[in-house]
Design a protein around this motif. Structure first.
Motif, PDB file in Angstrom:
ATOM      1  N   LYS A   7       0.817  -1.215   0.000  1.00  0.00           N
ATOM      2  CA  LYS A   7       0.000   0.000   0.000  1.00  0.00           C
ATOM      3  C   LYS A   7       0.850   1.265   0.000  1.00  0.00           C
ATOM      4  CE  LYS A   7      -3.986  -2.130   2.267  1.00  0.00           C
ATOM      5  NZ  LYS A   7      -4.924  -2.088   3.426  1.00  0.00           N
ATOM      6  N   ASN A   8       2.147   1.084  -0.072  1.00  0.00           N
ATOM      7  CA  ASN A   8       3.056   2.235  -0.095  1.00  0.00           C
ATOM      8  C   ASN A   8       3.567   2.431  -1.513  1.00  0.00           C
ATOM      9  OD1 ASN A   8       5.086   4.146   0.191  1.00  0.00           O
ATOM     10  ND2 ASN A   8       5.807   3.322   2.155  1.00  0.00           N
ATOM     11  N   PRO A   9       3.017   3.369  -2.274  1.00  0.00           N
ATOM     12  CA  PRO A   9       3.423   3.538  -3.676  1.00  0.00           C
ATOM     13  C   PRO A   9       4.825   4.123  -3.836  1.00  0.00           C
ATOM     14  CG  PRO A   9       1.939   5.296  -3.024  1.00  0.00           C
ATOM     15  CD  PRO A   9       1.997   4.353  -1.862  1.00  0.00           C
ATOM     16  N   ASP A  10       5.411   4.542  -2.735  1.00  0.00           N
ATOM     17  CA  ASP A  10       6.727   5.181  -2.813  1.00  0.00           C
ATOM     18  C   ASP A  10       7.862   4.189  -2.573  1.00  0.00           C
ATOM     19  OD1 ASP A  10       5.600   7.705  -3.290  1.00  0.00           O
ATOM     20  OD2 ASP A  10       5.240   7.976  -1.146  1.00  0.00           O
ATOM     21  N   VAL A  11       7.566   2.897  -2.563  1.00  0.00           N
ATOM     22  CA  VAL A  11       8.589   1.874  -2.354  1.00  0.00           C
ATOM     23  C   VAL A  11       8.674   0.988  -3.589  1.00  0.00           C
ATOM     24  CG1 VAL A  11       9.291  -0.130  -0.995  1.00  0.00           C
ATOM     25  CG2 VAL A  11       8.303   1.860   0.143  1.00  0.00           C
ATOM     26  N   GLU A  12       9.881   0.733  -4.040  1.00  0.00           N
ATOM     27  CA  GLU A  12      10.126  -0.143  -5.196  1.00  0.00           C
ATOM     28  C   GLU A  12      11.101  -1.234  -4.785  1.00  0.00           C
ATOM     29  OE1 GLU A  12      12.801   0.773  -8.822  1.00  0.00           O
ATOM     30  OE2 GLU A  12      10.783   1.411  -9.415  1.00  0.00           O
ATOM     31  N   ILE A  13      10.726  -2.490  -5.032  1.00  0.00           N
ATOM     32  CA  ILE A  13      11.544  -3.641  -4.635  1.00  0.00           C
ATOM     33  C   ILE A  13      12.090  -4.319  -5.886  1.00  0.00           C
ATOM     34  CG2 ILE A  13      11.582  -5.820  -3.345  1.00  0.00           C
ATOM     35  CD1 ILE A  13       8.973  -4.796  -1.951  1.00  0.00           C
ATOM     36  N   THR A  14      13.382  -4.616  -5.881  1.00  0.00           N
ATOM     37  CA  THR A  14      14.017  -5.317  -7.001  1.00  0.00           C
ATOM     38  C   THR A  14      14.698  -6.579  -6.480  1.00  0.00           C
ATOM     39  OG1 THR A  14      14.415  -3.249  -8.197  1.00  0.00           O
ATOM     40  CG2 THR A  14      15.697  -5.175  -8.870  1.00  0.00           C
ATOM     41  N   LEU A  15      14.366  -7.710  -7.075  1.00  0.00           N
ATOM     42  CA  LEU A  15      14.979  -8.990  -6.717  1.00  0.00           C
ATOM     43  C   LEU A  15      15.911  -9.412  -7.845  1.00  0.00           C
ATOM     44  CD1 LEU A  15      15.234 -11.581  -4.996  1.00  0.00           C
ATOM     45  CD2 LEU A  15      13.190 -12.441  -6.155  1.00  0.00           C
TER      46      LEU A  15
END
Length: 634
Positions: free
Chosen positions: A28-36
């Motif tokens: 729900k946090n649009p300001d977080v981006e996760i890269t695996l």
């Protein structure tokens, strides 16, 4: 506002577990981006590599595509690349093909075999720490036994048929178990006697399986000895040659196959990161799993790569439970940093240890007090593996695991000893499928035709059918409403007759058939009252059920969605039984339906074309196009 970037390096147990947790909690946090990032486009179930090496399952059985694992996680980007370095000051992950800036990074690159500098291991030994290792070992075993079957020299033949495993930890003993299981089948395939194949375990310590309680380890040792495995303890290997190994005592063992499982160390690629390391090159971390010396850089270390002493001189063990635990805690602490809340120190929760010795036997100790051995231990291991799929929310791979482990295994190499995995030609079930479908069709048509003539549709839907205003269900609360009216009385009489004819093949021979239940159980009566509280609802239900049974019967006859259709018939029969509308003489409906759930529509049925088409469409809709590699630097 710039996005907060989280990079996870390594898609092992720790990386996948941590990424799933991050994705869920931050969705729900649009300001977080996760890269695996991982060098492969799939996760390998490392604990099952021995099954591939021993020929029990195919490689795809333990490969889990990362896109499928994260298909609905819109805040996770998957990248197939090899990480070469970490720019700690500028906070950038450097790969062979790009760079990935980060605010937080989780390093979970795992481990690799540790040969302790023993001469010849790299050149002549086999390790079991990757899919490539497992496939290479599998091919070597098959080719070596095949070549040995044609070898005329007795000494060379014995050496070729001698398989030595160095190390008696979980990986080593599980590999030995696969060799024990494979022995008879591979010998038969190559026209050899199983007695010609020798399996040895060489251990430097005076005991084996030292992570287990001695009680459980001794049970495992007795089982191995019973199966003909020779266990050589307190005998370190000092050299590995192409055709023999040398022990510290000076003894040599002629063999063409040395499987090295004696130790594990941190992934050697991590040396380039130039962080503080400890035993086996593992990166040192504090209680929050932050890399020592870089606590302010958002660098976390997890899995086999991390060295954190939970108690003095006792680091986190390099096992799956620790990998999942460190991945979870690191993810929680990253979220805490983002939200400005308090971080949690890592505390391991190790619920037990288990080791499989082939597909049918194992030993386990749970919660330090529950001891299991034999098939129960293997069942528990399957439960643990299935729980992992539940934890990472992958129903697709949970289903695939069940199919590979219980239904697609050859040579009876599963805990059910082949009872669930015998291949059969469903062509022979076609007559039964058609007969069963016709039975349902006839019963449905009885409800439609009533007292009319079968060949005159104009007489259908009249008296005696389920399409009149008489309630056909023999439920007291529905019949009470009709008491006192002659028309209703006639309806009740017709109802009683219809109820007894609901599944009314001829019973002219013998005694009056016995009902499964002559009255409804109280709990089921409350369910029925909720579903059919009055006559109006009941009349709708009986019309709907008549049409539904016709459609169900046609689906079974023509082999369309037969697994689902037959499953529905089981549920319907159970409902009719509990409703007091089904005879014991027809209880065969249930076992027949179970038998037809074995893909019976794939032969001379529509499922041969419909099911593959549906699976392709659903797979594309849910997962998209599966690729060999994912992502790129932006």
């Amino acid at each position: 506002m710039a996005k907060t970037k989280i990079v996870v390096v390594g898609a092992g147990y720790a990386g996948v577990f941590g990424t799933k947790f991050l994705s869920k909690k931050l969705k729900k946090n649009p300001d977080v981006e996760i890269t695996l990032i991982d060098r492969h486009s799939y996760q390998t179930m490392m604990t099952e590599l021995h099954e591939v090496a021993g020929g029990r399952v195919e490689p795809e059985a333990i490969q889990y595509d990362l896109q499928r694992l994260f298909c609905r996680r819109k805040n996770v980007n998957i990248v197939t690349d090899n990480v070469t370095n970490i720019d700690k000051e500028n906070k950038v992950v450097i790969t062979e093909n790009g760079e990935y800036p980060f605010d937080y990074v989780m390093l979970g690159m795992g481990g690799e075999p540790n040969d302790f500098g023993t001469p010849g291991v790299k050149e002549n030994g086999f390790t079991l720490w990757s899919m490539e290792d497992a496939i290479r070992l599998r091919e070597h075993i098959e080719n070596t036994v095949k070549a040995a079957s044609l070898e005329a020299d007795d000494a060379k033949r014995r050496a070729m048929l001698t398989f030595v495993v160095c190390g008696s930890g979980f990986t080593g003993i599980e590999m030995v178990g696969e060799l024990v299981d494979q022995k008879e089948h591979i010998a038969k395939k190559n026209k050899l006697s199983p007695d010609e194949i020798t399996i040895k375990v060489v251990e430097a310590a005076p005991t084996i399986l030292n992570m287990l309680d001695r009680y459980d380890a001794d049970i495992a040792e007795r089982y191995l000895v019973k199966k003909g495995v020779e266990i050589i303890k307190a005998s370190p290997i000092v050299e590995v040659g192409a055709e023999e190994i040398t022990l510290k005592s000076g003894e040599t063992i002629p063999t063409h196959t040395l499987i090295w499982t004696a130790g594990v160390q941190a992934n050697s690629d991590a040396k380039a990161f130039e962080m503080e390391s400890a035993r086996a090159n593992r990166l040192v971390a504090n209680e929050f799993l932050q890399a020592k010396g870089y606590e302010d850089k958002g660098i976390y270390v997890v899995g086999d790569l991390v060295y954190y002493e939970e108690t003095p001189n006792t680091p986190t063990p390099q096992i799956v439970q620790a990998a999942e635990g460190t991945g979870h805690y690191a993810a929680e602490n990253i979220i805490a940093e983002i939200n400005g809340t308090e971080k949690k120190p890592y505390k391991g929760n190790y619920q037990g240890f288990m080791v499989s010795i082939g597909a049918k036997y194992g030993v386990a100790c749970l919660f330090d007090k529950i001891h299991l051995s034999g098939a129960m231990s293997i069942i528990m291991k399957h439960i643990v593996n299935l729980k992992y799929f539940f934890d990472i929310r992958s129903g697709h791979y949970m289903f695939q695991y069940i199919m590979h482990e219980f239904f697609h295994v050859k040579d009876e190499r599963n805990v059910l000893r082949g009872h669930s995995s015998r291949n059969s030609n469903v062509l022979w079930s076609v007559p039964l499928r058609i007969f069963y479908g016709l039975t349902w069709l006839i019963e449905a048509m009885h409800k439609i035709v009533g007292n009319g003539e079968w060949l005159k549709p104009s007489t259908w839907f009249g008296e005696g059918s389920w399409f009149t205003n008489a309630v056909a269900f023999p439920f007291e609360w529905l019949q009470e409403a009709t008491t006192g009216a002659s028309a209703a009385g006639d309806g009740a009489e017709a109802t009683a007759e219809a109820a007894h004819q609901a599944f009314g093949l001829s019973y002219a021979y013998g005694n009056e058939p016995m009902m499964v239940f002559d009255h409804m159980p109280k709990w089921f009566e409350s369910v029925m009252k909720f579903m059919m509280p009055n006559q109006e609802v009941a009349l709708f239900f009986q019309k709907f059920m008549s049409i539904f049974e016709v459609l169900l019967a046609l689906a079974i006859i023509f082999g369309l969605f037969t697994w689902l259709a037959n499953g529905v018939t089981i549920a319907l029969v159970a409902t009719f039984c509990l409703s007091g509308m089904f005879y014991w003489v027809n209880i065969w409906f249930i076992p027949v339906a179970f038998a037809l759930m074995n893909g019976s529509g794939r032969a001379l049925g529509l499922d041969k074309w419909v099911q593959p088409w549906v699976q392709r469409k659903l797979s594309k809709w849910w997962y998209g196009d599966v690729k060999s590699r994912y992502g790129q630097a932006k």
